[in-house]
Motif scaffolding. Sequence first.
Motif, PDB file in Angstrom:
ATOM      1  N   THR A 186     104.372  -3.548  64.868  1.00 59.25           N
ATOM      2  CA  THR A 186     105.644  -4.300  65.339  1.00 59.25           C
ATOM      3  C   THR A 186     107.089  -3.298  65.014  1.00 59.25           C
ATOM      4  O   THR A 186     107.225  -3.169  64.071  1.00 59.25           O
ATOM      5  CB  THR A 186     105.673  -5.727  64.749  1.00 59.25           C
ATOM      6  OG1 THR A 186     104.533  -6.367  65.084  1.00 59.25           O
ATOM      7  CG2 THR A 186     106.721  -6.480  65.418  1.00 59.25           C
ATOM      8  N   LEU A 200     109.763  -4.864  63.070  1.00 59.56           N
ATOM      9  CA  LEU A 200     109.751  -4.963  61.882  1.00 59.56           C
ATOM     10  C   LEU A 200     109.998  -3.725  60.987  1.00 59.56           C
ATOM     11  O   LEU A 200     109.708  -3.442  59.878  1.00 59.56           O
ATOM     12  CB  LEU A 200     108.244  -5.707  61.406  1.00 59.56           C
ATOM     13  CG  LEU A 200     108.349  -7.252  61.760  1.00 59.56           C
ATOM     14  CD1 LEU A 200     107.024  -7.755  61.196  1.00 59.56           C
ATOM     15  CD2 LEU A 200     109.207  -7.889  60.778  1.00 59.56           C
ATOM     16  N   ASP A 253     105.213  -9.543  56.738  1.00 59.87           N
ATOM     17  CA  ASP A 253     104.187  -9.574  58.139  1.00 59.87           C
ATOM     18  C   ASP A 253     102.933  -9.921  57.429  1.00 59.87           C
ATOM     19  O   ASP A 253     102.149  -9.426  56.880  1.00 59.87           O
ATOM     20  CB  ASP A 253     103.979  -8.309  58.748  1.00 59.87           C
ATOM     21  CG  ASP A 253     103.365  -8.514  59.852  1.00 59.87           C
ATOM     22  OD1 ASP A 253     102.679  -9.460  60.264  1.00 59.87           O
ATOM     23  OD2 ASP A 253     103.414  -7.356  60.662  1.00 59.87           O
TER      24      ASP A 253
END
Length: 292
Positions: A21, A24, A77
């Motif tokens: 991601t 992130l 995460d």
Amino acid sequence: MNLYSPATLRYLKEKYGFRLTKSLGQNFLQDPSVIREMIDGSEISGEDLVIEIGPGIGVLTEAAAEAAGYVVSVEVDERLLPILEETLQDCGNVEIICQDILKTDLNSLIRQKREEHGITGKTRIIGNLPYYITTPIVMKLLEEQVEADSITIMMQKEVADRMKAAPGEKDCGAITAAVQYYCQVSQVARVPKEAFHPRPKVDSAILHLKIRPTRAVSVKDEKLFFDCVRAAFGQRRKTLCNALSAGLGRTKDEIRTVLGAAGIEESRRGETLSMEEFAAIANEMAETIDGR
Ligand code: SAM
């Protein structure tokens, strides 16, 4: 399992259906020499507690666990948790906490883990930081006066240049004064973008911030000191007198009196001031204006 190898990342992504991601800041380290530099640069010893920010799939975590007494890694995460369980299964001295680092009460965590694991050494903070929140993380650590001995972090080279700049250098800014007020800053290494997957757009650097036992300068009012620093850098093209007047909501005459008492030329620019000169301005301000 070589955690830094591209094949391992591919295997883990496939096995766990994991997709990186971007938002992130998931740029994972894939260069073992950089991992070594991070660990050596952080000066971890076998009695130390390490707090890691953002373990990813655990490349730095595993290396830190070999060097330290105990490692606590904070990862936001939750999709990485089963992966970390597999990659760190042989590390008996690692614990993952699934939490946003910006919402973590670090001093309570540090005290609790030092006590639980009988840590007698230092507390070291390390991390290949998610770049979208580098500055907020560093400011949080400093402003909350994190009870650690050092912070060794990877960040965009441009931000590292600002944190380590000397007065008068073009990279000098409010963050320079904030970091150097609390820490002695040294650069461990420059890291090319090729060391990461996926490659970020810019190069990076590892900084070692050694937390000072006492602040770099003595100030009467820390908030006022930082208000002066922010104001001086707020409008870079203005003279110091104009920038402080605009940023602090004071008249130019008031600022001239303060600068005169501090022995500082009103036509100078914020980036030329040393930490001592900022302290002198803030301390005069506390007496001359606020102490009235
Ligand atoms: N340490 C690993 C490495 O060097 O390969 C990963 C580094 S990657 C640049 C940043 C890591 O921080 C990612 O694992 C990401 O999910 C995590 N992260 C992002 N935002 C976070 C936050 N607010 N709190 C904790 N971890 C965060």
